[in-house]
Design a protein around this motif. Structure first.
Motif, short mmCIF file in Angstrom:
data_model
loop_
_atom_site.label_atom_id
_atom_site.label_comp_id
_atom_site.label_asym_id
_atom_site.label_seq_id
_atom_site.Cartn_x
_atom_site.Cartn_y
_atom_site.Cartn_z
N ARG A 6 -3.97 -4.36 -6.99
CA ARG A 6 -3.96 -2.91 -6.87
C ARG A 6 -5.26 -2.39 -7.48
O ARG A 6 -5.49 -2.52 -8.67
N THR A 7 -6.11 -1.82 -6.63
CA THR A 7 -7.45 -1.43 -7.05
C THR A 7 -7.48 -0.22 -7.98
O THR A 7 -8.48 0.00 -8.65
N GLY A 8 -6.42 0.56 -7.97
CA GLY A 8 -6.42 1.80 -8.76
C GLY A 8 -6.89 3.00 -7.94
O GLY A 8 -6.64 4.14 -8.31
N LYS A 9 -7.57 2.73 -6.83
CA LYS A 9 -7.98 3.81 -5.94
C LYS A 9 -6.75 4.25 -5.14
O LYS A 9 -6.01 3.43 -4.60
N GLN A 10 -6.54 5.56 -5.06
CA GLN A 10 -5.37 6.09 -4.37
C GLN A 10 -5.67 6.37 -2.90
O GLN A 10 -6.79 6.78 -2.55
N HIS A 11 -4.67 6.13 -2.05
CA HIS A 11 -4.78 6.49 -0.64
C HIS A 11 -4.82 8.00 -0.50
O HIS A 11 -4.11 8.71 -1.24
N GLU A 12 -5.64 8.49 0.40
CA GLU A 12 -5.70 9.92 0.68
C GLU A 12 -5.04 10.16 2.01
O GLU A 12 -5.37 9.51 3.00
N THR B 214 -1.56 -3.63 -11.77
CA THR B 214 -2.70 -4.22 -11.06
C THR B 214 -2.32 -5.34 -10.10
O THR B 214 -3.12 -5.70 -9.23
N SER C 17 -1.42 3.12 -4.18
CA SER C 17 -2.67 2.52 -4.64
C SER C 17 -3.20 1.55 -3.58
O SER C 17 -2.43 0.73 -3.05
N LEU C 18 -4.49 1.63 -3.29
CA LEU C 18 -5.11 0.70 -2.35
C LEU C 18 -4.92 -0.71 -2.87
O LEU C 18 -5.36 -1.05 -3.98
N ASN D 37 0.81 -1.22 0.00
CA ASN D 37 0.00 0.00 0.00
C ASN D 37 0.84 1.27 0.00
O ASN D 37 0.37 2.32 -0.41
#
Length: 140
Positions: free
Chosen positions: A131-137, A106, A73-74, A69
């Motif tokens: 790797r979901t493609g959603k980014q950690h904030e 991915t 990327s989540l 992580n």
């Protein structure tokens, strides 16, 4: 937290009640890499009086999660396996250190070596993440 700890790892650990219960300490974390430690306590033992294999697995799994992580990327585990090579006793200090084998868009593949305070290999863990493609904030 150590100065050598990645901000995403810091954020993940703050929300990870299980890793906190285990007493996991982050020794170093950077993109694609993590090194953790934990001291084995009495309540972590099985019916034979040795460390429950699930504790060793969980330490390696946390190292996988933090390393994968920390790329931003989540990432979620797809498959993990572990080979135990030596028993672990109360009072032992375990260290889990990751090696990133594949850093794809991915898929990520990691090897985690778990050793004791005498640098003896306790277990070898291999994990694959999606790797979901959603980014950690991160909070600013």
């Amino acid at each position: 937290m150590s100065k050598e700890t990645h901000p995403i790892t810091n954020k993940m650990l703050q929300s990870d009640a299980f890793s906190q219960w285990m007493g996991i300490k982050v020794l170093k974390s950077e993109p694609g890499y993590c090194k953790l430690s934990v001291k084995i306590r009495e309540e972590m033992t099985n019916g034979f009086g040795v460390c429950h294999g699930g504790v060793t697995f969980s330490l390696a799994d946390s190292a996988l999660a933090f390393a994968s992580n920390s790329r931003g990327s989540l990432s979620l585990a797809l498959e993990n396996n572990i080979n135990f090579t030596k028993k672990v006793n109360v009072g032992d200090e375990l260290t889990a250190e990751t090696e990133e084998l594949q850093n794809g868009r991915t898929i990520g593949v990691y090897k985690v070596r778990v050793s004791n305070q005498n640098t003896e290999l306790i277990a070898e863990f291999r994990g694959t993440v999606y790797r979901t493609g959603k980014q950690h904030e991160l909070d600013n």
